[in-house]
Design a protein around this motif. Structure first.
Motif, PDB file in Angstrom:
ATOM      1  N   ILE A   1       0.838  -1.209   0.000  1.00  0.00           N
ATOM      2  CA  ILE A   1       0.000   0.000   0.000  1.00  0.00           C
ATOM      3  C   ILE A   1       0.868   1.252   0.000  1.00  0.00           C
ATOM      4  O   ILE A   1       0.602   2.219  -0.722  1.00  0.00           O
ATOM      5  CB  ILE A   1      -0.949  -0.023   1.212  1.00  0.00           C
ATOM      6  CG1 ILE A   1      -2.006  -1.119   1.030  1.00  0.00           C
ATOM      7  CG2 ILE A   1      -1.629   1.333   1.395  1.00  0.00           C
ATOM      8  CD1 ILE A   1      -2.870  -1.349   2.236  1.00  0.00           C
TER       9      ILE A   1
ATOM     10  N   LEU B   1      -1.745  -2.693  -5.059  1.00  0.00           N
ATOM     11  CA  LEU B   1      -2.985  -2.763  -4.284  1.00  0.00           C
ATOM     12  C   LEU B   1      -3.586  -4.168  -4.353  1.00  0.00           C
ATOM     13  O   LEU B   1      -4.111  -4.677  -3.353  1.00  0.00           O
ATOM     14  CB  LEU B   1      -3.984  -1.730  -4.794  1.00  0.00           C
ATOM     15  CG  LEU B   1      -3.623  -0.265  -4.498  1.00  0.00           C
ATOM     16  CD1 LEU B   1      -4.596   0.670  -5.197  1.00  0.00           C
ATOM     17  CD2 LEU B   1      -3.611  -0.001  -2.989  1.00  0.00           C
ATOM     18  N   GLU B   2      -3.502  -4.808  -5.508  1.00  0.00           N
ATOM     19  CA  GLU B   2      -3.984  -6.188  -5.613  1.00  0.00           C
ATOM     20  C   GLU B   2      -3.192  -7.103  -4.690  1.00  0.00           C
ATOM     21  O   GLU B   2      -3.765  -7.959  -3.992  1.00  0.00           O
ATOM     22  CB  GLU B   2      -3.889  -6.667  -7.058  1.00  0.00           C
ATOM     23  CG  GLU B   2      -4.884  -6.016  -8.002  1.00  0.00           C
ATOM     24  CD  GLU B   2      -4.852  -6.630  -9.381  1.00  0.00           C
ATOM     25  OE1 GLU B   2      -4.601  -7.853  -9.476  1.00  0.00           O
ATOM     26  OE2 GLU B   2      -5.081  -5.916 -10.370  1.00  0.00           O
TER      27      GLU B   2
ATOM     28  N   GLU C   1      -6.227  -5.182  -1.622  1.00  0.00           N
ATOM     29  CA  GLU C   1      -7.115  -4.033  -1.807  1.00  0.00           C
ATOM     30  C   GLU C   1      -7.636  -4.025  -3.249  1.00  0.00           C
ATOM     31  O   GLU C   1      -7.399  -3.091  -4.024  1.00  0.00           O
ATOM     32  CB  GLU C   1      -6.358  -2.739  -1.492  1.00  0.00           C
ATOM     33  CG  GLU C   1      -5.883  -2.619  -0.065  1.00  0.00           C
ATOM     34  CD  GLU C   1      -7.022  -2.262   0.886  1.00  0.00           C
ATOM     35  OE1 GLU C   1      -8.071  -1.770   0.398  1.00  0.00           O
ATOM     36  OE2 GLU C   1      -6.877  -2.472   2.102  1.00  0.00           O
ATOM     37  N   ARG C   2      -8.373  -5.063  -3.582  1.00  0.00           N
ATOM     38  CA  ARG C   2      -8.789  -5.235  -4.976  1.00  0.00           C
ATOM     39  C   ARG C   2      -9.817  -4.193  -5.408  1.00  0.00           C
ATOM     40  O   ARG C   2      -9.828  -3.771  -6.573  1.00  0.00           O
ATOM     41  CB  ARG C   2      -9.311  -6.653  -5.189  1.00  0.00           C
ATOM     42  CG  ARG C   2      -8.200  -7.703  -5.063  1.00  0.00           C
ATOM     43  CD  ARG C   2      -8.634  -9.074  -5.540  1.00  0.00           C
ATOM     44  NE  ARG C   2      -7.498  -9.998  -5.523  1.00  0.00           N
ATOM     45  CZ  ARG C   2      -6.618 -10.111  -6.512  1.00  0.00           C
ATOM     46  NH1 ARG C   2      -6.754  -9.360  -7.596  1.00  0.00           N
ATOM     47  NH2 ARG C   2      -5.616 -10.966  -6.431  1.00  0.00           N
TER      48      ARG C   2
ATOM     49  N   ARG D   1      -9.927  -1.079  -4.442  1.00  0.00           N
ATOM     50  CA  ARG D   1      -9.162   0.141  -4.724  1.00  0.00           C
ATOM     51  C   ARG D   1      -8.441   0.023  -6.066  1.00  0.00           C
ATOM     52  O   ARG D   1      -8.346   0.996  -6.821  1.00  0.00           O
ATOM     53  CB  ARG D   1      -8.150   0.415  -3.614  1.00  0.00           C
ATOM     54  CG  ARG D   1      -8.736   0.973  -2.338  1.00  0.00           C
ATOM     55  CD  ARG D   1      -7.628   1.383  -1.366  1.00  0.00           C
ATOM     56  NE  ARG D   1      -6.822   2.477  -1.901  1.00  0.00           N
ATOM     57  CZ  ARG D   1      -5.672   2.888  -1.359  1.00  0.00           C
ATOM     58  NH1 ARG D   1      -5.201   2.278  -0.255  1.00  0.00           N
ATOM     59  NH2 ARG D   1      -4.989   3.888  -1.878  1.00  0.00           N
TER      60      ARG D   1
END
Length: 335
Positions: free
Chosen positions: A10, A38-39, A43-44, A46
Motif C-alpha cells: 500500500i 494494491l492487488e 485491496e482489490r 481500490r
C-alpha cells in the motif's frame, strides 16, 4: 527493498500515485503499477477504482486501453465479479488488439479459473492475429506460445507446430514438456526421493527463467525523436547537433543499433519517444543541463522504466515505429 507485507504494498502504491501526479504524462504505467501493488495487498476494490479512473477519464487518452481492461477483468474475477470479468474478456476478443499483453492476461485469467478450452482459444486467436507465417517471433509474443503450450499440456492434446516453436524458443535447461507436465502436481505429494529431487531441479530451472525476466523488467530502449521534436531540440540546444546529423540519419542509426543488439542475443528491445518538455523536466530533476549528451541515454532508460517503451521489432505488417504510416516491412524493416 521490495515490498513484502500488505502495508508495504500500500505504501508503494501511494508513492507511485504521488509520482503519477508529478509526471502526468506517465500516469498510465504508474497507475498500473500502483494497482498491481494494491492487488497484492488485498485491496482489490481500490485497484479496480484505478483501472476505472484510467478508462473513464474524459481528459486523458490512454495508450493501452485493452491492457487496462484485461487487468481490470483479472482483478474483478478474483473478488467475485465473474460476470463482469467475462464480459470484459469477450470485449477484448471482439476488439482484436494488436499487442500481446491483453491477450495473455485474459487467457491466463481464464486458465486460472479452469476455463482451459477458452484459454486455449484465446492464446490461439492471439497468435493467429499477431504472428505471420515464417516471421521471427517478437519477444512480447513468445509468452503467448509458452502459455498455449502449458494449456495444451493440461488438456492432454498432442503437440502441433506452435508447440514445437515454443519448444525451440525455450532456453531453460528443463524442457517445456517437463515444466508443463500435469503430473508434476502429483510428485509434490510423493515420498520418493528421486521424484522429489527431479521436481526440485525443475523448479530451480523455472525460477532461473523468472529471475532472468525480472532482471530486465523493461526493455533495453533506444531514444527516438520525431522530426518536429528533434528540430525543436537542436534549436534550443545546438550542442546536441553532434549527436544528430539529420532526422533521416537518426532513424537509420536507431534501426541499425537495434539490429546489432538483436544480433548479439539481447532480448526485450524497445523504442521510447522523446519530447522536448519531458526531456527538459528530466534534466531539471537530475540537476543537469539538457545540452549534456550523456543525459540522453539516462532519459531513455527513465522513459522505459515508466512503461513508455514500444517493443521492437514490430510485426512486419504493422506500422513502422518511425511514424511514417507505412508498414514496417516497407519502411525500416526493409532489407
Amino acid at each position: 527493498m521490495r515490498p513484502d507485507t500488505p502495508a508495504d504494498h500500500i505504501t508503494e502504491a501511494e508513492r507511485l500515485l504521488r509520482t503519477a501526479a508529478q509526471y502526468p504524462e506517465d500516469h498510465e504505467p504508474l497507475f498500473l503499477q500502483a494497482a498491481a501493488h494494491l492487488e497484492l495487498a488485498g485491496e482489490r476494490a481500490r485497484a479496480s477504482t484505478l483501472y476505472d479512473e484510467l478508462l473513464g477519464s474524459p481528459d486523458t487518452t490512454i495508450d493501452h486501453p485493452h491492457l487496462v481492461k484485461a487487468l481490470k477483468a483479472a482483478n474483478l474475477w478474483e473478488y467475485g465479479h465473474e460476470a463482469e470479468a467475462r464480459a470484459i474478456i469477450d470485449g477484448i476478443r471482439s476488439a482484436g488488439p494488436l499487442d500481446a499483453a491483453p491477450w495473455e492476461i485474459a487467457a491466463e485469467t481464464l486458465e486460472a479459473h479452469d476455463e482451459l478450452e477458452a484459454a486455449h482459444d484465446f492464446f490461439s486467436t492471439a497468435l493467429t492475429l499477431l504472428l505471420a507465417p515464417g516471421e521471427e517471433v517478437p519477444y512480447a509474443t513468445q509468452s503467448l506460445l509458452t502459455g498455449r503450450h502449458r494449456v495444451r499440456r493440461l488438456m492432454g492434446v498432442a503437440h502441433d507446430a506452435w508447440d514445437e516453436l515454443a519448444d525451440t524458443l525455450h532456453t531453460a535447461a528443463v524442457p517445456l514438456d517437463e515444466l508443463h507436465d500435469p503430473k508434476r502436481l502429483w510428485s509434490l505429494g510423493s515420498s520418493d526421493p528421486g521424484e522429489l529431487q527431479a521436481e526440485i531441479n525443475r523448479l530451480r530451472a523455472e525460477l532461473g527463467t523468472y529471475r532472468s525476466a525480472l532482471s530486465r523488467p523493461f526493455p533495453v530502449a533506444v531514444l527516438h525523436w520525431p522530426e518536429g521534436e528533434l528540430r525543436e531540440l537542436l534549436t534550443a540546444y545546438p550542442e546536441l547537433a553532434q549527436e544528430y546529423l539529420s532526422h533521416e540519419d537518426h532513424l537509420a542509426r536507431l534501426e541499425a543499433a537495434l539490429r546489432d543488439l538483436h544480433a548479439t542475443g539481447t532480448p526485450n528491445l524497445g523504442i521510447v519517444t522523446g519530447t522536448v518538455p519531458s526531456y527538459e523536466a528530466f534534466a531539471a530533476s537530475e540537476a543537469a543541463s539538457p545540452s549534456d549528451p550523456d543525459l540522453l541515454p539516462q532519459y531513455a532508460t527513465t522513459l522505459a522504466a515508466r512503461g513508455r517503451a514500444v517493443p521492437w521489432p514490430p510485426a512486419r505488417s504493422a506500422a513502422c515505429w518511425c511514424g511514417s504510416g507505412r508498414p514496417y516491412r516497407e519502411c525500416h524493416g526493409a532489407g
